[in-house]
Design a protein around this motif. Sequence first.
Motif, PDB file in Angstrom:
ATOM      1  N   GLN A 323       0.822  -1.203   0.000  1.00 51.09           N
ATOM      2  CA  GLN A 323       0.000   0.000   0.000  1.00 51.09           C
ATOM      3  C   GLN A 323       0.859   1.257   0.000  1.00 51.09           C
ATOM      4  O   GLN A 323       0.532   2.257  -0.659  1.00 51.09           O
ATOM      5  CB  GLN A 323      -0.919  -0.002   1.227  1.00 51.09           C
ATOM      6  N   ALA A 324       1.980   1.219   0.727  1.00 48.14           N
ATOM      7  CA  ALA A 324       2.865   2.380   0.758  1.00 48.14           C
ATOM      8  C   ALA A 324       3.446   2.665  -0.627  1.00 48.14           C
ATOM      9  O   ALA A 324       3.486   3.820  -1.082  1.00 48.14           O
ATOM     10  CB  ALA A 324       3.984   2.146   1.769  1.00 48.14           C
ATOM     11  N   ILE A 325       3.897   1.613  -1.313  1.00 40.03           N
ATOM     12  CA  ILE A 325       4.447   1.791  -2.655  1.00 40.03           C
ATOM     13  C   ILE A 325       3.363   2.274  -3.611  1.00 40.03           C
ATOM     14  O   ILE A 325       3.574   3.199  -4.413  1.00 40.03           O
ATOM     15  CB  ILE A 325       5.064   0.474  -3.159  1.00 40.03           C
ATOM     16  N   THR A 326       2.192   1.670  -3.540  1.00 43.17           N
ATOM     17  CA  THR A 326       1.090   2.055  -4.433  1.00 43.17           C
ATOM     18  C   THR A 326       0.669   3.496  -4.209  1.00 43.17           C
ATOM     19  O   THR A 326       0.373   4.230  -5.164  1.00 43.17           O
ATOM     20  CB  THR A 326      -0.105   1.119  -4.213  1.00 43.17           C
ATOM     21  N   THR A 327       0.650   3.929  -2.958  1.00 40.48           N
ATOM     22  CA  THR A 327       0.264   5.304  -2.647  1.00 40.48           C
ATOM     23  C   THR A 327       1.211   6.305  -3.299  1.00 40.48           C
ATOM     24  O   THR A 327       0.781   7.329  -3.852  1.00 40.48           O
ATOM     25  CB  THR A 327       0.243   5.516  -1.124  1.00 40.48           C
ATOM     26  N   LEU A 345      12.295   3.851  -7.758  1.00 31.23           N
ATOM     27  CA  LEU A 345      12.831   4.925  -6.913  1.00 31.23           C
ATOM     28  C   LEU A 345      12.280   4.832  -5.500  1.00 31.23           C
ATOM     29  O   LEU A 345      13.006   5.056  -4.518  1.00 31.23           O
ATOM     30  CB  LEU A 345      12.491   6.284  -7.524  1.00 31.23           C
ATOM     31  N   THR A 346      11.013   4.479  -5.381  1.00 34.56           N
ATOM     32  CA  THR A 346      10.400   4.355  -4.060  1.00 34.56           C
ATOM     33  C   THR A 346      10.996   3.188  -3.286  1.00 34.56           C
ATOM     34  O   THR A 346      11.319   3.306  -2.095  1.00 34.56           O
ATOM     35  CB  THR A 346       8.880   4.177  -4.194  1.00 34.56           C
ATOM     36  N   TYR A 347      11.127   2.042  -3.943  1.00 34.05           N
ATOM     37  CA  TYR A 347      11.761   0.890  -3.297  1.00 34.05           C
ATOM     38  C   TYR A 347      13.179   1.235  -2.850  1.00 34.05           C
ATOM     39  O   TYR A 347      13.603   0.882  -1.743  1.00 34.05           O
ATOM     40  CB  TYR A 347      11.809  -0.296  -4.260  1.00 34.05           C
ATOM     41  N   LEU A 490       6.480  -8.108  11.810  1.00 37.71           N
ATOM     42  CA  LEU A 490       6.468  -8.541  10.418  1.00 37.71           C
ATOM     43  C   LEU A 490       6.005  -9.986  10.279  1.00 37.71           C
ATOM     44  O   LEU A 490       5.440 -10.365   9.255  1.00 37.71           O
ATOM     45  CB  LEU A 490       7.862  -8.385   9.808  1.00 37.71           C
ATOM     46  N   LEU A 491       6.268 -10.783  11.309  1.00 34.01           N
ATOM     47  CA  LEU A 491       5.880 -12.188  11.240  1.00 34.01           C
ATOM     48  C   LEU A 491       4.408 -12.417  11.578  1.00 34.01           C
ATOM     49  O   LEU A 491       3.881 -13.492  11.341  1.00 34.01           O
ATOM     50  CB  LEU A 491       6.729 -13.012  12.217  1.00 34.01           C
ATOM     51  N   SER A 492       3.752 -11.415  12.109  1.00 34.89           N
ATOM     52  CA  SER A 492       2.457 -11.652  12.729  1.00 34.89           C
ATOM     53  C   SER A 492       1.269 -11.573  11.791  1.00 34.89           C
ATOM     54  O   SER A 492       0.216 -12.103  12.112  1.00 34.89           O
ATOM     55  CB  SER A 492       2.260 -10.658  13.881  1.00 34.89           C
ATOM     56  N   LEU A 493       1.399 -10.886  10.654  1.00 31.46           N
ATOM     57  CA  LEU A 493       0.220 -10.558   9.859  1.00 31.46           C
ATOM     58  C   LEU A 493       0.408 -10.945   8.390  1.00 31.46           C
ATOM     59  O   LEU A 493       1.517 -11.253   7.959  1.00 31.46           O
ATOM     60  CB  LEU A 493      -0.107  -9.061  10.018  1.00 31.46           C
ATOM     61  N   PRO A 494      -0.662 -10.927   7.594  1.00 26.43           N
ATOM     62  CA  PRO A 494      -0.587 -11.482   6.236  1.00 26.43           C
ATOM     63  C   PRO A 494       0.263 -10.658   5.293  1.00 26.43           C
ATOM     64  O   PRO A 494       0.517  -9.476   5.496  1.00 26.43           O
ATOM     65  CB  PRO A 494      -2.053 -11.483   5.780  1.00 26.43           C
ATOM     66  N   GLY A 495       0.724 -11.324   4.237  1.00 23.35           N
ATOM     67  CA  GLY A 495       1.579 -10.696   3.254  1.00 23.35           C
ATOM     68  C   GLY A 495       0.872 -10.404   1.948  1.00 23.35           C
ATOM     69  O   GLY A 495      -0.300 -10.690   1.767  1.00 23.35           O
ATOM     70  N   ALA A 496       1.628  -9.807   1.026  1.00 26.25           N
ATOM     71  CA  ALA A 496       1.108  -9.464  -0.302  1.00 26.25           C
ATOM     72  C   ALA A 496       2.274  -9.465  -1.280  1.00 26.25           C
ATOM     73  O   ALA A 496       3.436  -9.430  -0.884  1.00 26.25           O
ATOM     74  CB  ALA A 496       0.424  -8.094  -0.281  1.00 26.25           C
ATOM     75  N   THR A 497       1.969  -9.511  -2.558  1.00 20.31           N
ATOM     76  CA  THR A 497       2.994  -9.474  -3.586  1.00 20.31           C
ATOM     77  C   THR A 497       3.499  -8.044  -3.754  1.00 20.31           C
ATOM     78  O   THR A 497       2.705  -7.105  -3.830  1.00 20.31           O
ATOM     79  CB  THR A 497       2.445  -9.985  -4.923  1.00 20.31           C
ATOM     80  N   ALA A 498       4.806  -7.874  -3.804  1.00 18.28           N
ATOM     81  CA  ALA A 498       5.380  -6.535  -3.998  1.00 18.28           C
ATOM     82  C   ALA A 498       4.915  -5.979  -5.334  1.00 18.28           C
ATOM     83  O   ALA A 498       5.121  -6.597  -6.382  1.00 18.28           O
ATOM     84  CB  ALA A 498       6.899  -6.604  -3.937  1.00 18.28           C
ATOM     85  N   PRO A 499       4.258  -4.795  -5.375  1.00 21.62           N
ATOM     86  CA  PRO A 499       3.684  -4.272  -6.609  1.00 21.62           C
ATOM     87  C   PRO A 499       4.717  -3.658  -7.546  1.00 21.62           C
ATOM     88  O   PRO A 499       5.792  -3.251  -7.124  1.00 21.62           O
ATOM     89  CB  PRO A 499       2.693  -3.205  -6.108  1.00 21.62           C
ATOM     90  N   TYR A 500       4.371  -3.626  -8.828  1.00 23.77           N
ATOM     91  CA  TYR A 500       5.109  -2.936  -9.886  1.00 23.77           C
ATOM     92  C   TYR A 500       6.478  -3.547 -10.202  1.00 23.77           C
ATOM     93  O   TYR A 500       7.290  -2.923 -10.860  1.00 23.77           O
ATOM     94  CB  TYR A 500       5.318  -1.446  -9.548  1.00 23.77           C
ATOM     95  N   LEU A 501       6.727  -4.747  -9.727  1.00 22.16           N
ATOM     96  CA  LEU A 501       8.013  -5.376 -10.004  1.00 22.16           C
ATOM     97  C   LEU A 501       7.913  -6.442 -11.073  1.00 22.16           C
ATOM     98  O   LEU A 501       8.918  -7.003 -11.481  1.00 22.16           O
ATOM     99  CB  LEU A 501       8.598  -5.982  -8.725  1.00 22.16           C
ATOM    100  N   GLY A 502       6.713  -6.770 -11.510  1.00 22.70           N
ATOM    101  CA  GLY A 502       6.519  -7.688 -12.622  1.00 22.70           C
ATOM    102  C   GLY A 502       7.074  -9.056 -12.386  1.00 22.70           C
ATOM    103  O   GLY A 502       7.678  -9.649 -13.280  1.00 22.70           O
TER     104      GLY A 502
END
Length: 502
Positions: A323-327, A345-347, A490-502
């Motif tokens: 969400q941070a990257i997408t924002t 650049l954001t990463y 970081l271990l406690s909650l669900p993950g997601a695919t890193a966006p915009y990296l294809g």
Amino acid sequence: MPSMPSNTENRGTSEPTSETSIQENASSTTALLFSVRFGVQILAWTAILVVLVDSVAAANGMTLSKQPRESLAVPQWLYLATGGATIGASALLASFVTDRALIYSLHSRSVTLPSMPAIRRWTGVLGRTFSVLALCLVVYLGYTGPQLPSASLTILVTFVGVRAGLPVVTYLIGNPWPVLNPWRALTTILPTGFYEYPDSFNRWPAVAGILTLVWIEVVFPVSTVPSVLATGILGYSLYTIAGAVVFDSDVWFEHADPLSVLFRFYGAVAPIQRRDGSVVITLPGSELAQSDVVTDLSDIAFIIALIWELTYSGFITTTAGAQAITTVVESPLGTMIPATPLAILTYTGLFVGGYVVFLGAYWYAGVIARRLTDTYVTSRSIALRLAPPLLAIAAGYHLAHYAGLLVSLSPALTMAVVSPLSPPANPLVLAPPNWFTALSIVFVLAGHLLAIWEAHTSAYDLFPSRLVAIRSQYPFVLVMIGYTVISLWLLSLPGATAPYLG
């Protein structure tokens, strides 16, 4: 065994004599009361931090499959309980374990293995030969083999074998990299040492190298496209062989090669060590109390990089990170800069900025420790002496980060090794049981507790006074707790695919 401390660096501190034993006992009581108050304060702040981050999703890092991870099925109260237990144990060690004889005896226990020069020599020859052949095969199959990640020997050996499995062997058993380093084996047949390695470089090239490798792993599809990974391996091979030829092989792999430095530091956690030409078995982490493990600020920077890169890769594969990257990408900046370059650049900015924060926090702890101790020992010396225990935290992070990947893809790696030219199209991938993920918490906390104990030992080795040794640890304990709380989050909650990296 840690060296006995010297009285020349301290102001007004010495070992108690028969005339000062009462004062020393009073000082110990004061230290105990201060530690109890300090532990209560840390418990309160930790509870506040957990409440603040309770709504944020997180994961344990990037995986080979790039698939999001489910949330860890452990109730919130357990996180609070384990975090509180860790902090309590840390305060307990700092308050009550003040017997120098006990501390030194634990770190001096070792068993020397029989010297078998012929076996060691042939092991070295076979290891170097095998590693060079494996390197050639990995690069060749990266271009000509199957391009399916879970069936590619190139990707499986690199990420399951070298990235995940070999560090586990290194910090749990001992460092095999000097025998398995293919690039060092290649330089044995090449002329080397045309220029003297500058002393001012220290290990800064290795710091830049490890950060660059992590950045490449995040930005480029090296874990999903075998041909891209093969190109990266070729580039790394040319770089490190050229450096070894120019500056001398031994010096280069001791100071500048990031992989060699990484395995050397992880190997300091292991129970099997080489000392004075002999192989000895010690208690795990005993080497971290030695004063020669970290000798320069670049060593500290490298160790912090090991901790941060795992934290960073864990964050960007979470719903919060995504969400941070997408924002940022969807902000007004997105109308001026294309999405992919802006995302990169954001990463990169997040990667560099977070590393600076982690490194700055540790360095500031050294400054505060000197103020608390009020001795002639500089903050730089304190930071150097208490840095090796951080390797135990890094090892715990790594094991929590990669244990699931190692277990799930080990069958696929085995199939690819048995049949590298024609691996099965649908290799076996294991699904660890739900309880297996809870082991990640155990790994993180175990690394933290070992780090606290070794920091305690190092402080007693550095300062003659018990009270000063205890006080010097407070800022570093706080930093270690901060690292650990972030990792548990970081271990406690669900993950997601890193966006915009294809």
